[in-house]
Design an enzyme around this catalytic site. Structure first.
Site, PDB file in Angstrom:
ATOM      1  N   GLY A  49       0.785  -1.260  -0.171  1.00  0.00           N
ATOM      2  CA  GLY A  49      -0.067   0.050   0.028  1.00  0.00           C
ATOM      3  C   GLY A  49       0.630   1.217  -0.038  1.00  0.00           C
ATOM      4  CD  GLU A 103       1.078   0.245   6.471  1.00  0.00           C
ATOM      5  OE1 GLU A 103       1.385   0.195   5.544  1.00  0.00           O
ATOM      6  OE2 GLU A 103       0.905  -0.616   7.351  1.00  0.00           O
ATOM      7  CG  ASP A 104      -1.413   1.389   3.230  1.00  0.00           C
ATOM      8  OD1 ASP A 104      -1.048   0.990   4.392  1.00  0.00           O
ATOM      9  OD2 ASP A 104      -2.061   0.657   2.430  1.00  0.00           O
ATOM     10  CG  ASP A 107      -8.258  -0.187   9.891  1.00  0.00           C
ATOM     11  OD1 ASP A 107      -8.999   0.635  10.280  1.00  0.00           O
ATOM     12  OD2 ASP A 107      -8.631  -1.250   9.642  1.00  0.00           O
ATOM     13  CE  LYS A 135     -10.064   3.193   7.405  1.00  0.00           C
ATOM     14  NZ  LYS A 135     -10.650   1.922   6.895  1.00  0.00           N
ATOM     15  CG  PHE A 156     -12.196  -0.109   2.216  1.00  0.00           C
ATOM     16  CD1 PHE A 156     -11.561  -0.836   3.289  1.00  0.00           C
ATOM     17  CD2 PHE A 156     -11.999   0.040   1.018  1.00  0.00           C
ATOM     18  CE1 PHE A 156     -10.518  -1.359   3.281  1.00  0.00           C
ATOM     19  CE2 PHE A 156     -10.737  -0.755   0.676  1.00  0.00           C
ATOM     20  CZ  PHE A 156     -10.005  -1.920   1.633  1.00  0.00           C
ATOM     21  NE  ARG A 169      -1.861  -2.065  -4.806  1.00  0.00           N
ATOM     22  CZ  ARG A 169      -1.920  -2.464  -3.558  1.00  0.00           C
ATOM     23  NH1 ARG A 169      -2.016  -1.696  -2.644  1.00  0.00           N
ATOM     24  NH2 ARG A 169      -2.057  -3.816  -3.520  1.00  0.00           N
TER      25      ARG A 169
HETATM   26  P1  IMP Z   1      -3.897  -2.651  10.725  1.00  0.00           P
HETATM   27  O1  IMP Z   1      -3.160  -3.753  10.981  1.00  0.00           O
HETATM   28  O2  IMP Z   1      -5.386  -3.032  10.949  1.00  0.00           O
HETATM   29  O3  IMP Z   1      -3.584  -1.109  11.127  1.00  0.00           O
HETATM   30  O4  IMP Z   1      -4.078  -2.553   9.058  1.00  0.00           O
HETATM   31  C1  IMP Z   1      -3.577  -1.663   8.302  1.00  0.00           C
HETATM   32  C2  IMP Z   1      -3.553  -2.216   6.901  1.00  0.00           C
HETATM   33  O5  IMP Z   1      -4.931  -2.593   6.391  1.00  0.00           O
HETATM   34  C3  IMP Z   1      -3.146  -1.150   5.966  1.00  0.00           C
HETATM   35  O6  IMP Z   1      -1.595  -1.242   5.548  1.00  0.00           O
HETATM   36  C4  IMP Z   1      -4.050  -1.570   4.714  1.00  0.00           C
HETATM   37  O7  IMP Z   1      -3.230  -1.990   3.651  1.00  0.00           O
HETATM   38  C5  IMP Z   1      -5.022  -2.084   5.107  1.00  0.00           C
HETATM   39  N1  IMP Z   1      -6.266  -1.031   5.348  1.00  0.00           N
HETATM   40  C6  IMP Z   1      -6.895  -0.451   6.252  1.00  0.00           C
HETATM   41  N2  IMP Z   1      -7.754   0.234   6.075  1.00  0.00           N
HETATM   42  C7  IMP Z   1      -7.761   0.416   4.820  1.00  0.00           C
HETATM   43  C8  IMP Z   1      -8.753   1.193   3.844  1.00  0.00           C
HETATM   44  O8  IMP Z   1      -9.516   2.139   4.467  1.00  0.00           O
HETATM   45  N3  IMP Z   1      -8.226   1.020   2.546  1.00  0.00           N
HETATM   46  C9  IMP Z   1      -7.613   0.286   2.137  1.00  0.00           C
HETATM   47  N4  IMP Z   1      -6.477  -0.537   2.568  1.00  0.00           N
HETATM   48  C10 IMP Z   1      -6.767  -0.390   4.009  1.00  0.00           C
HETATM   49 MG    MG Z   2      -0.762  -1.759   3.917  1.00  0.00          MG
END
Ligand code: IMP
Ligand code: MG
Length: 186
Positions: A49, A103-104, A107, A135, A156, A169
């Site tokens: 991402g 990081e992108d 979440d 987020k 999302f 993307r």
């Molecule tokens: P975490 O482990 O839940 O913090 O996940 C983070 C990862 O989930 C990010 O690096 C994204 O690849 C993916 N992700 C979380 N939310 C979104 C979103 O709204 N759109 C696209 N990818 C997301």
């Molecule tokens: Mg990611």
């Protein structure tokens, strides 16, 4: 942008424009450059991402920086699975390094908590996080990124590197995907 992707069919709303992104990326690069001036710095871009964000960010940096990549994934479709897979290049030795993870989006926080632990266990001197999007409402583990591009609500998001099942993307902005897109394919 022209309607070449039939944007109106997939995007409910553009939440961050291309211009806003450009401006913010520049600001972040300036801040990181100031914070790490005179110190060793290695960026660790989390694939897939963050590749577009990382590419833009490094080109705005005002100090020398190494760039490495890792794979980490916890998502399937639009839901976090809670299991995190991390793949690092074997040749990368974090020992004694100042690392900024790129990081992108943060979440639940699970992915980066896993990556951060792995790096610190391997002897990294410091590990900070630079995330394009945050987020905060969705966090299940405590994790506070030092550098944040934009905070967004719990929707999302796609574009600027963020995907839904490897699509979207390529958008130069961040948009919220229409519900019917992922409901239809689910
Ligand atoms: P975490 O482990 O839940 O913090 O996940 C983070 C990862 O989930 C990010 O690096 C994204 O690849 C993916 N992700 C979380 N939310 C979104 C979103 O709204 N759109 C696209 N990818 C997301
Ligand atoms: Mg990611």
């Amino acid at each position: 942008m022209e309607n070449k992707f039939e944007l109106n069919d997939v995007i409910e709303e553009v939440i961050i424009s291309e211009e806003e992104i450009k401006k913010r990326v520049k600001e972040l690069a300036k801040k990181i450059s100031e914070d790490y001036k005179g110190r060793d710095l290695c960026f660790l871009s989390v694939l897939s991402g963050s590749w577009i964000f990382a590419a833009d960010l490094v080109r705005e940096m005002e100090i020398p920086v190494q760039i490495r990549f890792i794979f980490a994934a916890s998502y399937e479709g639009t839901e976090s699975t809670g299991k995190v897979d991390v793949i690092t290049g074997k040749e990368f030795d974090p020992e004694g390094r100042n690392i900024v993870i790129i990081e992108d989006i943060v979440d639940t926080g699970r992915t980066l908590t896993a990556v951060k632990e792995l790096l610190l266990d391997a002897g990294a001197k410091s590990v900070e996080i630079c995330t394009f999007l945050d987020k905060p409402e969705r966090r299940v583990v405590e994790l506070v990124p030092k550098y944040i591009g934009f905070k967004i609500p719990n929707k999302f998001a796609v574009g600027y590197g963020l995907d839904y099942n490897f699509e979207y993307r390529q958008f130069p902005f961040v948009g919220v995907l229409k519900k019917e897109i992922y409901e239809e394919k689910a």
